[in-house]
Design a protein around this motif. Sequence first.
Motif, mmCIF file in Angstrom:
data_model
loop_
_atom_site.group_PDB
_atom_site.id
_atom_site.type_symbol
_atom_site.label_atom_id
_atom_site.label_comp_id
_atom_site.label_asym_id
_atom_site.label_seq_id
_atom_site.Cartn_x
_atom_site.Cartn_y
_atom_site.Cartn_z
ATOM 1 N N GLU A 132 0.867 -1.185 0.000
ATOM 2 C CA GLU A 132 0.000 0.000 0.000
ATOM 3 C C GLU A 132 0.900 1.230 0.000
ATOM 4 N N ALA A 133 0.662 2.129 -0.958
ATOM 5 C CA ALA A 133 1.542 3.283 -1.042
ATOM 6 C C ALA A 133 0.783 4.598 -1.111
ATOM 7 N N HIS A 143 9.183 1.836 -0.085
ATOM 8 C CA HIS A 143 8.965 2.723 -1.230
ATOM 9 C C HIS A 143 10.282 3.206 -1.817
ATOM 10 N N ASN A 144 10.248 3.469 -3.127
ATOM 11 C CA ASN A 144 11.382 4.046 -3.831
ATOM 12 C C ASN A 144 10.928 5.392 -4.375
ATOM 13 N N ALA A 165 3.567 -0.317 -8.861
ATOM 14 C CA ALA A 165 3.180 -1.003 -7.620
ATOM 15 C C ALA A 165 4.345 -1.821 -7.078
ATOM 16 N N GLY A 166 4.432 -1.858 -5.761
ATOM 17 C CA GLY A 166 5.445 -2.671 -5.100
ATOM 18 C C GLY A 166 4.803 -3.920 -4.526
ATOM 19 N N MET A 178 7.416 2.320 -6.676
ATOM 20 C CA MET A 178 8.020 3.533 -7.221
ATOM 21 C C MET A 178 7.005 4.670 -7.036
ATOM 22 N N VAL A 179 7.375 5.684 -6.249
ATOM 23 C CA VAL A 179 6.396 6.695 -5.828
ATOM 24 C C VAL A 179 6.917 8.121 -5.981
ATOM 25 N N LYS A 180 5.941 9.054 -5.925
ATOM 26 C CA LYS A 180 6.231 10.479 -5.852
ATOM 27 C C LYS A 180 5.850 10.910 -4.430
#
Length: 183
Positions: A132-133, A143-144, A165-166, A178-180
């Motif tokens: 969940e991100a 998270h990256n 998605a991770g 992979m997120v902002k």
Amino acid sequence: MSKEKKKAQAPEEEKVQDAPVQEEELESPQQEQAEAQPQQPDPVQDALLQEQNKFLRLAAEYDNYRKRTAKEKESIWADAKASVVASFLPVYDNLERALKQDTADEAYKKGVEMTMTQLKEVLSKLGVTEIEAAGQPFDPKLHNAVMHVEDEAFGENTVAEVFQAGFQLGEKVIRFAMVKVAN
């Protein structure tokens, strides 16, 4: 006393007298000499004790070996499962992109949705969960962060958008999300 009482007490006295009297064992002069001299170790007893110690150590080593190999086997299985799942993640990404595209063919869209649903079911049966991100606090263990944005709508160090998605298998991260990150 009455005669009956005397008769009743008399047999008890006789029983006590009939019981064998245990005399204290008298030590012979040979026993006293044997105790005075230090006992010489019996080579057979020593050999037996050494063999018993060897056996106990061997049994403990085998038990440790059995536990270690069981743990290694479990680790190898988890690593192999994670590796296989990681090779299917690009398929997941492509299906996710296909679902986001507009299409006029409803049958095509329905087929892609069914394939994606089936892939998600297979991953969940293997114990793989999606990380969940979106809207969650940023966690570098999961998270990256590839982008940073200043946005008052989000809190401090909050994931604003998910690009990819991770996934994790139990506690092991297979692929980081992979997120902002906002603010």
